[in-house]
Design an enzyme around this catalytic site. Structure first.
Site, mmCIF file in Angstrom:
data_model
loop_
_atom_site.group_PDB
_atom_site.id
_atom_site.type_symbol
_atom_site.label_atom_id
_atom_site.label_comp_id
_atom_site.label_asym_id
_atom_site.label_seq_id
_atom_site.Cartn_x
_atom_site.Cartn_y
_atom_site.Cartn_z
ATOM 1 N N PRO A 2 -3.551 1.852 4.422
ATOM 2 C CA PRO A 2 -2.945 0.856 3.539
ATOM 3 C C PRO A 2 -1.751 0.177 4.206
ATOM 4 C CG PRO A 2 -3.238 2.947 2.401
ATOM 5 C CD PRO A 2 -3.486 3.194 3.851
ATOM 6 N N PHE A 3 -1.668 -1.118 4.003
ATOM 7 C CA PHE A 3 -0.595 -1.929 4.570
ATOM 8 C C PHE A 3 -0.054 -2.818 3.463
ATOM 9 C CE2 PHE A 3 0.938 -5.832 6.448
ATOM 10 C CZ PHE A 3 1.670 -5.419 7.530
#
Length: 63
Positions: A2-3
């Site tokens: 996740p970013f």
């Protein structure tokens, strides 16, 4: 991995940015079950004269 990319007007303290990174990371871990070591948070600070609100810069609005 996740970013999260966060845009903020300039002027936040280092402590405030740390808190954003910590809380956004924790939210991603909870929401998607990603290991904390895989979470990335990127804060982009935008100068107030480059942030528009209702046709006026944030700087001109005194934000």
């Amino acid at each position: 991995m996740p970013f999260a990319q966060i845009y903020l007007m300039e002027g936040r303290t280092e402590e405030q940015k740390r808190a954003v990174i910590e809380k956004v990371s924790a939210a991603l871990v909870e929401a998607v079950g990603a290991p904390i070591a895989n979470v990335r948070v990127w804060i982009t600070e935008v100068p107030k004269e480059n942030w528009g609100i209702a046709g006026v810069t944030a700087k001109d609005l005194g934000r």
